[in-house]
Write an enzyme that holds these catalytic residues in place. Structure first.
Site, short mmCIF file in Angstrom:
data_model
loop_
_atom_site.label_atom_id
_atom_site.label_comp_id
_atom_site.label_asym_id
_atom_site.label_seq_id
_atom_site.Cartn_x
_atom_site.Cartn_y
_atom_site.Cartn_z
N LYS A 9 -13.29 -20.53 29.21
CA LYS A 9 -13.82 -21.90 29.35
C LYS A 9 -13.44 -22.49 30.71
CE LYS A 9 -11.53 -23.50 25.78
NZ LYS A 9 -10.82 -22.26 25.38
N ARG A 12 -11.95 -30.73 20.25
CA ARG A 12 -11.39 -29.52 19.66
C ARG A 12 -11.64 -29.44 18.16
NH1 ARG A 12 -8.27 -27.61 23.80
NH2 ARG A 12 -7.16 -25.69 23.32
N ARG A 43 -2.97 -13.20 31.90
CA ARG A 43 -3.29 -14.40 32.71
C ARG A 43 -2.08 -14.82 33.56
NH1 ARG A 43 -5.90 -19.66 30.09
NH2 ARG A 43 -4.13 -19.54 28.67
N ARG A 103 1.84 -18.83 31.61
CA ARG A 103 1.93 -20.08 30.84
C ARG A 103 2.83 -19.87 29.63
NH1 ARG A 103 -4.06 -22.60 30.00
NH2 ARG A 103 -3.32 -22.72 27.86
N ARG A 136 -2.37 -20.07 18.26
CA ARG A 136 -3.45 -20.85 18.89
C ARG A 136 -4.81 -20.37 18.39
NH1 ARG A 136 -2.35 -19.66 24.83
NH2 ARG A 136 -4.23 -20.87 25.25
#
Ligand code: AP5
Length: 215
Positions: free
Chosen positions: A15, A90, A127, A159, A170
């Protein structure tokens, strides 16, 4: 008429990557609730510390806070012709809340990026991010100099919510809220849905082609 593109997809679906590219192409600001929250977190305020406790564990922050952040941000002059929302709404409640902030004249378009759970885990595991907001992947989208941001040269990091056990939580949270959100949203707004398991550039081209019909 403002053009409002809402980007949906599981964590790690791309996204952020795609909304940045689409924002550049159509000259629309990208409003990422995750980025805005991480910015507040880094500022070290009392609020920032509270936010950190939630997002580092992969938990959602309150609807009240998100509402405040979005309501203030979309009033800024750069959003007058439209904007892209990444990470918001969300769930169905946040969508209802957003719709109250918009006008019936706004063009609202849903953009869904589909990826499998396995791919989510691959992506988030590799990531690397920079404080300036840039995102990389050690294999799929590596920086020119290992460990350093292409844009500002700062050191990249992982992160806190990209730890394997938090990724699972998540993903589970996303699945629970996404279905009611998407089924409500699809009934009322146009939807563009793309296969997110292709090259980043291929997905961007596909989205540009599809979104150009509305731009
Ligand atoms: P947020 O930052 O929005 O996290 P997320 O939704 O989990 O999404 P991600 O940022 O993890 O992934 P993405 O889909 O943007 O993928 P990306 O482009 O980075 O939110 C963080 C937290 O803030 C939440 O958990 C919550 O606590 C809080 N929060 C945020 N919004 C909220 C709200 N509305 N209400 C309440 N709380 C909220 O790509 C991922 C990786 O894959 C990168 O390494 C990238 O380089 C790579 N990649 C991208 N595309 C491809 C491709 N096509 N092929 C290969 N690799 C790719």
């Amino acid at each position: 008429m403002r053009k409002i593109f809402l980007f949906f997809g599981p964590p790690g679906s791309g996204k952020g990557t795609q909304s940045d590219a689409i924002g550049d192409y159509f000259h629309l600001p990208v409003i990422s609730t995750g980025e805005l929250l991480r910015h507040e977190e880094k500022s070290g305020t009392v609020l920032g510390k509270k936010i950190a406790q939630l997002i580092d564990k992969g938990e959602l922050v309150s609807d009240e806070l998100i509402h405040k952040i979005i309501a203030e941000r979309i009033k800024r002059s750069d959003a007058a012709k439209g904007f892209i929302l990444d990470g918001y709404p969300r769930d169905a409640e946040q969508l209802q809340d957003l719709l109250k902030m918009l006008s019936e004249h706004d063009l609202i378009l849903l953009v869904e990026i589909r990826v499998s759970d396995k791919e989510v885990i691959n992506r988030l595991g590799g990531r690397r991010v920079c404080d300036c907001g840039a995102t990389y992947h050690i294999i799929y989208n590596p920086p020119k100099v290992a460990g350093r941001c292409n844009l500002c040269g700062k050191e990249l990091y992982i992160r806190p919510d990209d730890k394997p056990e938090i990724i699972k939580d998540r993903l589970a949270g996303y699945k629970k809220s996404a279905e009611p959100l998407m089924s409500y949203a699809k009934k009322h707004h146009d939807l563009i849905s793309v296969d997110g398991e292709r090259l980043i550039s291929e997905i961007t081209e596909d989205l540009i082609e599809k979104l150009s019909k509305y731009a």
